[in-house]
Design a protein around this motif. Sequence first.
Motif, PDB file in Angstrom:
ATOM      1  N   ALA A 398       0.840  -1.203   0.000  1.00 10.05           N
ATOM      2  CA  ALA A 398       0.000   0.000   0.000  1.00 10.05           C
ATOM      3  C   ALA A 398       0.875   1.253   0.000  1.00 10.05           C
ATOM      4  N   ASP A 399       1.920   1.249   0.810  1.00 10.77           N
ATOM      5  CA  ASP A 399       2.849   2.387   0.828  1.00 10.77           C
ATOM      6  C   ASP A 399       3.500   2.567  -0.544  1.00 10.77           C
ATOM      7  N   ARG A 400       3.863   1.476  -1.181  1.00  5.89           N
ATOM      8  CA  ARG A 400       4.481   1.562  -2.505  1.00  5.89           C
ATOM      9  C   ARG A 400       3.524   2.195  -3.513  1.00  5.89           C
ATOM     10  N   VAL A 401       2.247   1.782  -3.482  1.00  8.14           N
ATOM     11  CA  VAL A 401       1.264   2.342  -4.420  1.00  8.14           C
ATOM     12  C   VAL A 401       1.124   3.848  -4.205  1.00  8.14           C
ATOM     13  N   LEU A 402       1.103   4.279  -2.956  1.00  2.00           N
ATOM     14  CA  LEU A 402       1.023   5.718  -2.686  1.00  2.00           C
ATOM     15  C   LEU A 402       2.269   6.442  -3.193  1.00  2.00           C
ATOM     16  N   ASP A 403       3.424   5.799  -3.078  1.00  2.00           N
ATOM     17  CA  ASP A 403       4.650   6.401  -3.595  1.00  2.00           C
ATOM     18  C   ASP A 403       4.600   6.509  -5.120  1.00  2.00           C
ATOM     19  N   VAL A 404       4.063   5.475  -5.785  1.00  2.94           N
ATOM     20  CA  VAL A 404       3.931   5.514  -7.244  1.00  2.94           C
ATOM     21  C   VAL A 404       2.991   6.643  -7.657  1.00  2.94           C
ATOM     22  N   LEU A 405       1.890   6.785  -6.959  1.00  6.11           N
ATOM     23  CA  LEU A 405       0.973   7.894  -7.227  1.00  6.11           C
ATOM     24  C   LEU A 405       1.706   9.239  -7.121  1.00  6.11           C
ATOM     25  N   ALA A 406       2.504   9.376  -6.083  1.00  2.20           N
ATOM     26  CA  ALA A 406       3.227  10.630  -5.884  1.00  2.20           C
ATOM     27  C   ALA A 406       4.202  10.893  -7.025  1.00  2.20           C
ATOM     28  N   ARG A 407       4.940   9.877  -7.452  1.00  8.60           N
ATOM     29  CA  ARG A 407       5.900  10.051  -8.544  1.00  8.60           C
ATOM     30  C   ARG A 407       5.207  10.444  -9.840  1.00  8.60           C
ATOM     31  N   ARG A 408       3.973  10.047  -9.987  1.00  4.86           N
ATOM     32  CA  ARG A 408       3.245  10.339 -11.229  1.00  4.86           C
ATOM     33  C   ARG A 408       2.341  11.564 -11.104  1.00  4.86           C
ATOM     34  N   GLY A 409       2.543  12.335 -10.053  1.00  3.09           N
ATOM     35  CA  GLY A 409       1.884  13.629  -9.985  1.00  3.09           C
ATOM     36  C   GLY A 409       0.660  13.723  -9.112  1.00  3.09           C
ATOM     37  N   LEU A 410       0.301  12.663  -8.420  1.00  2.49           N
ATOM     38  CA  LEU A 410      -0.853  12.703  -7.519  1.00  2.49           C
ATOM     39  C   LEU A 410      -0.391  12.306  -6.118  1.00  2.49           C
ATOM     40  N   ASP A 411       0.263  13.222  -5.448  1.00  2.00           N
ATOM     41  CA  ASP A 411       0.788  12.951  -4.109  1.00  2.00           C
ATOM     42  C   ASP A 411      -0.269  13.331  -3.075  1.00  2.00           C
ATOM     43  N   VAL A 412      -0.866  12.321  -2.468  1.00  2.00           N
ATOM     44  CA  VAL A 412      -1.908  12.570  -1.465  1.00  2.00           C
ATOM     45  C   VAL A 412      -1.487  12.042  -0.098  1.00  2.00           C
ATOM     46  N   ARG A 413      -0.215  11.719   0.059  1.00  2.00           N
ATOM     47  CA  ARG A 413       0.218  11.062   1.295  1.00  2.00           C
ATOM     48  C   ARG A 413      -0.047  11.902   2.535  1.00  2.00           C
ATOM     49  N   ASP A 414       0.017  13.240   2.412  1.00  2.00           N
ATOM     50  CA  ASP A 414      -0.226  14.080   3.591  1.00  2.00           C
ATOM     51  C   ASP A 414      -1.689  14.478   3.726  1.00  2.00           C
ATOM     52  N   ARG A 415      -2.546  13.932   2.869  1.00  2.00           N
ATOM     53  CA  ARG A 415      -3.985  14.245   2.934  1.00  2.00           C
ATOM     54  C   ARG A 415      -4.832  13.057   3.394  1.00  2.00           C
ATOM     55  N   VAL A 416      -4.203  11.939   3.706  1.00  2.00           N
ATOM     56  CA  VAL A 416      -4.947  10.715   4.028  1.00  2.00           C
ATOM     57  C   VAL A 416      -5.469  10.776   5.464  1.00  2.00           C
ATOM     58  N   ARG A 417      -6.795  10.817   5.593  1.00  4.03           N
ATOM     59  CA  ARG A 417      -7.410  10.723   6.917  1.00  4.03           C
ATOM     60  C   ARG A 417      -7.315   9.291   7.432  1.00  4.03           C
ATOM     61  N   TRP A 418      -7.645   8.364   6.571  1.00  4.41           N
ATOM     62  CA  TRP A 418      -7.477   6.939   6.857  1.00  4.41           C
ATOM     63  C   TRP A 418      -7.520   6.167   5.544  1.00  4.41           C
TER      64      TRP A 418
END
Length: 492
Positions: A398-418
């Motif tokens: 799950a962490d890897r998928v969020l990192d991939v999202l961030a690299r491709r321009g959709l970084d939401v890691r600091d917006r995740v409530r849960w």
Amino acid sequence: MVGAGLGGLAAAARLSTAGHRVTVLEQSDRVGGKLGWFERDGHGFDTGPSLVTLPAVYRALFTATGAPLEDRVELVRLDPAVHYRFADGTPLVMPGALDRVPGAMDDALGDGAGAQWSALLGRAAAMWRVSEGPFLRTPLQGAATLARLARNPADVTTVAPWQTLRGLGGAYLRHPHLRTLLDRYATYSGSDPRRAPAVLATVPYVEQAFGSWYVRGGLHRLGEAVADRAAERGAVLRLGCTVRQVLIEGGRAAGVELAGGERVPADVVVSGADATALYADLVPGDRRTRRARRDLARARPSLSGFVLLLALCGRTPGLGHHTVLFPEDYDAEFDAVFGRGGPPRPVADPTVYVSAPDDAALRPDADSESWFVLVNAPRHDPAGGMDWDAPGLAGRYADRVLDVLARRGLDVRDRVRWRVVRTPADLERETGSVGGSIYGTSSNGARAAFLRPANASPVPGLFLVGGSAHPGGGLPLVALSAEIVAGLVGPA
């Protein structure tokens, strides 16, 4: 009726309308099967399909069983349909109307791209005309099905059963991004474009010619609407009932036995359970199902999916209803999922699909979003080397998928409530789909469609409906399987 997935519910509605007394037995506490729903703290998520294609199939179902579909759900045509972003950062916003697609492709990919895609869809339209009636709307009958397709040699040439989807793309599409786009449609049947048949080009044709549609409030409402229609026509829905076996008496299906020992007699049993589970567990040892079991063993199971449900604070500027972010090496993804070059494994650099409907019913307030994030994944198969229940694996991936999202321009890691993580193992537990295979068997190989279990089983009185049976998975096809089964059973 075994199972309250969408195929089973549609069959229940049709059979009840035809005068049959129908009882639907569902192991979970809700209807819909893979058309799931999750809700917490005002955030809502469809956990299965995220769009409706070929809505005419559902309009026909509701008209045939009493009243129009639009009386029960609000269908919204998506325009744009999808926001694509390729590995080099090139964006492509796919319009929701076919006549505007070529221009959008020329704008994004350069002059001539639209003409290439239009030529491909012209071939796909011809494939659709040839195959829709004799295959998708007709029972699978082995050689007889092939004979129907082969009556006109020109039709065989059009469908080209010897050609793969990848091969078809190479013949029509010079732009590499267009070939990547076409490859994606193999995943609509859980397949590998290098092995899936060329006729899967009908999938983008149907999607673009007839539109991509959303159900206001979430697609789970479509399942609820079909369940309500079945109940209105007299079907009895029993939730929390696990079927242990199909009863065979006098050489034919005679009902089912539940896990608690209760026997429910029936003249006809319609199973919406995964076909592999049906033949292995519910009717084990019957010599008449030997060929069906053999065909299932020879077929390649479909891919599964790894899912993140993200409750986010804030809004994302310019976010589409559907977003697809492609990797640099698409073939590496299919190699990992289907176990080429090693055992099946999580994809290191996956395609990421985001469904984020702009629907107030799916979020607690105006300053929040609910994202369904999906990546293709190998099915859960501990014996084959892919154990999604291995300690820590789901969280790390799950962490890897969020990192991939961030690299491709959709970084939401600091917006995740849960977040909620759902693996193929979870899908298997929740739906009974063996290994969490979304579509039962894949379409990998020229004969794959004819290895898919027929709607009429070898056991008289036992019928199969849903995504693991003919004609396949996906919202339109499971409804067509219900139409086929209702026709095979006939009126009361």
